[in-house]
Design a protein around this motif. Structure first.
Motif, PDB file in Angstrom:
ATOM      1  N   VAL A  97     -20.317  27.734  -8.325  1.00  0.00           N
ATOM      2  CA  VAL A  97     -19.857  26.923  -9.450  1.00  0.00           C
ATOM      3  C   VAL A  97     -18.378  26.586  -9.282  1.00  0.00           C
ATOM      4  O   VAL A  97     -17.962  25.447  -9.492  1.00  0.00           O
ATOM      5  CB  VAL A  97     -20.111  27.653 -10.791  1.00  0.00           C
ATOM      6  N   ILE A  98     -17.579  27.564  -8.881  1.00  0.00           N
ATOM      7  CA  ILE A  98     -16.150  27.329  -8.662  1.00  0.00           C
ATOM      8  C   ILE A  98     -15.941  26.300  -7.555  1.00  0.00           C
ATOM      9  O   ILE A  98     -15.123  25.389  -7.679  1.00  0.00           O
ATOM     10  CB  ILE A  98     -15.422  28.648  -8.346  1.00  0.00           C
ATOM     11  N   ALA A  99     -16.706  26.418  -6.455  1.00  0.00           N
ATOM     12  CA  ALA A  99     -16.592  25.463  -5.346  1.00  0.00           C
ATOM     13  C   ALA A  99     -16.964  24.055  -5.801  1.00  0.00           C
ATOM     14  O   ALA A  99     -16.302  23.078  -5.428  1.00  0.00           O
ATOM     15  CB  ALA A  99     -17.478  25.902  -4.184  1.00  0.00           C
ATOM     16  N   ALA A 100     -18.007  23.926  -6.614  1.00  0.00           N
ATOM     17  CA  ALA A 100     -18.417  22.612  -7.111  1.00  0.00           C
ATOM     18  C   ALA A 100     -17.335  22.014  -8.010  1.00  0.00           C
ATOM     19  O   ALA A 100     -17.054  20.814  -7.931  1.00  0.00           O
ATOM     20  CB  ALA A 100     -19.734  22.730  -7.877  1.00  0.00           C
ATOM     21  N   GLU A 101     -16.716  22.831  -8.849  1.00  0.00           N
ATOM     22  CA  GLU A 101     -15.644  22.342  -9.714  1.00  0.00           C
ATOM     23  C   GLU A 101     -14.435  21.905  -8.902  1.00  0.00           C
ATOM     24  O   GLU A 101     -13.804  20.903  -9.212  1.00  0.00           O
ATOM     25  CB  GLU A 101     -15.248  23.414 -10.725  1.00  0.00           C
ATOM     26  N   LEU A 102     -14.117  22.663  -7.857  1.00  0.00           N
ATOM     27  CA  LEU A 102     -12.991  22.277  -6.997  1.00  0.00           C
ATOM     28  C   LEU A 102     -13.276  20.978  -6.260  1.00  0.00           C
ATOM     29  O   LEU A 102     -12.381  20.160  -6.064  1.00  0.00           O
ATOM     30  CB  LEU A 102     -12.681  23.394  -5.995  1.00  0.00           C
ATOM     31  N   GLN A 103     -14.528  20.798  -5.848  1.00  0.00           N
ATOM     32  CA  GLN A 103     -14.883  19.577  -5.134  1.00  0.00           C
ATOM     33  C   GLN A 103     -14.756  18.371  -6.059  1.00  0.00           C
ATOM     34  O   GLN A 103     -14.321  17.309  -5.637  1.00  0.00           O
ATOM     35  CB  GLN A 103     -16.299  19.671  -4.579  1.00  0.00           C
ATOM     36  N   LYS A 104     -15.111  18.531  -7.317  1.00  0.00           N
ATOM     37  CA  LYS A 104     -14.960  17.449  -8.283  1.00  0.00           C
ATOM     38  C   LYS A 104     -13.487  17.091  -8.461  1.00  0.00           C
ATOM     39  O   LYS A 104     -13.146  15.949  -8.710  1.00  0.00           O
ATOM     40  CB  LYS A 104     -15.536  17.850  -9.644  1.00  0.00           C
ATOM     41  N   MET A 105     -12.624  18.090  -8.348  1.00  0.00           N
ATOM     42  CA  MET A 105     -11.198  17.873  -8.538  1.00  0.00           C
ATOM     43  C   MET A 105     -10.518  17.335  -7.282  1.00  0.00           C
ATOM     44  O   MET A 105      -9.398  16.865  -7.348  1.00  0.00           O
ATOM     45  CB  MET A 105     -10.511  19.185  -8.937  1.00  0.00           C
ATOM     46  N   LYS A 110      -9.772   6.611  -2.815  1.00  0.00           N
ATOM     47  CA  LYS A 110      -9.416   5.752  -3.950  1.00  0.00           C
ATOM     48  C   LYS A 110      -8.225   6.316  -4.733  1.00  0.00           C
ATOM     49  O   LYS A 110      -7.493   5.560  -5.355  1.00  0.00           O
ATOM     50  CB  LYS A 110     -10.618   5.537  -4.865  1.00  0.00           C
ATOM     51  N   ASP A 111      -8.030   7.623  -4.662  1.00  0.00           N
ATOM     52  CA  ASP A 111      -6.894   8.227  -5.349  1.00  0.00           C
ATOM     53  C   ASP A 111      -5.575   7.937  -4.625  1.00  0.00           C
ATOM     54  O   ASP A 111      -4.510   8.017  -5.221  1.00  0.00           O
ATOM     55  CB  ASP A 111      -7.081   9.735  -5.478  1.00  0.00           C
ATOM     56  N   TYR A 112      -5.663   7.607  -3.339  1.00  0.00           N
ATOM     57  CA  TYR A 112      -4.467   7.319  -2.553  1.00  0.00           C
ATOM     58  C   TYR A 112      -4.241   5.819  -2.357  1.00  0.00           C
ATOM     59  O   TYR A 112      -3.203   5.405  -1.861  1.00  0.00           O
ATOM     60  CB  TYR A 112      -4.570   7.979  -1.169  1.00  0.00           C
ATOM     61  N   ALA A 113      -5.202   4.992  -2.720  1.00  0.00           N
ATOM     62  CA  ALA A 113      -5.128   3.549  -2.451  1.00  0.00           C
ATOM     63  C   ALA A 113      -3.913   2.894  -3.109  1.00  0.00           C
ATOM     64  O   ALA A 113      -3.166   2.165  -2.450  1.00  0.00           O
ATOM     65  CB  ALA A 113      -6.417   2.859  -2.902  1.00  0.00           C
ATOM     66  N   LEU A 114      -3.694   3.109  -4.377  1.00  0.00           N
ATOM     67  CA  LEU A 114      -2.569   2.467  -5.066  1.00  0.00           C
ATOM     68  C   LEU A 114      -1.220   2.918  -4.507  1.00  0.00           C
ATOM     69  O   LEU A 114      -0.384   2.073  -4.165  1.00  0.00           O
ATOM     70  CB  LEU A 114      -2.656   2.722  -6.578  1.00  0.00           C
ATOM     71  N   PRO A 115      -0.972   4.227  -4.362  1.00  0.00           N
ATOM     72  CA  PRO A 115       0.329   4.627  -3.803  1.00  0.00           C
ATOM     73  C   PRO A 115       0.549   4.090  -2.378  1.00  0.00           C
ATOM     74  O   PRO A 115       1.656   3.661  -2.041  1.00  0.00           O
ATOM     75  CB  PRO A 115       0.279   6.152  -3.800  1.00  0.00           C
TER      76      PRO A 115
END
Length: 136
Positions: A97-105, A110-115
């Motif tokens: 569960v912790i690994a799945a939550e970290l993967q979601k985060m 797309k998070d780097y596209a604008l910068p």
């Protein structure tokens, strides 16, 4: 010796650094004087105090026998109506569960596209905005 019965409502009024009570296994402890001496820091006890029943947190840490003996110095009473079989049990999250939550985060492209786009535009503007230097 009969321990004083303390209502859950009374316990909730003692969650500050100057007046801190915790409930562990249905026993109420006034740990106000112990906050600064607690090896895990006073924040651990303040959080335990505000969580209601700190039993699970206390057991998860695995306190030493000497720490458990020392608790008797702070015992002030017993939680009125405490039933160990009805006490809220907090389960720790599994590793999956912790690994799945970290993967979601985790960040994707797309998070780097604008910068990166803004950086590219800034570099391009700097390169193409250069004026030739006058020759001497």
């Amino acid at each position: 010796m009969e321990l004083k019965k303390i209502s859950p409502e009374e316990v909730t009024r003692h969650t500050s650094a100057k007046d801190c009570w915790v409930v562990i296994h249905g026993k109420v402890y006034d740990v106000s004087q112990f906050l600064s001496d607690h090896p895990g820091g006073e924040d651990m006890l303040l959080h335990a105090s505000s969580s209601g029943d700190a039993t699970q947190s206390f057991e998860d840490v695995g306190h030493s026998s000497s720490a458990k003996k020392r608790m008797s110095n702070y015992l002030i009473g017993e939680l009125d109506g405490y039933d160990p079989f009805k006490a809220k049990i907090i389960r720790r999250k599994s590793d999956a569960v912790i690994a799945a939550e970290l993967q979601k985060m985790s960040f994707g492209i797309k998070d780097y596209a604008l910068p990166l786009t803004l950086l590219f535009i800034a570099i391009a503007a700097w390169i193409f905005d250069k004026k030739p230097s006058p020759e001497l």
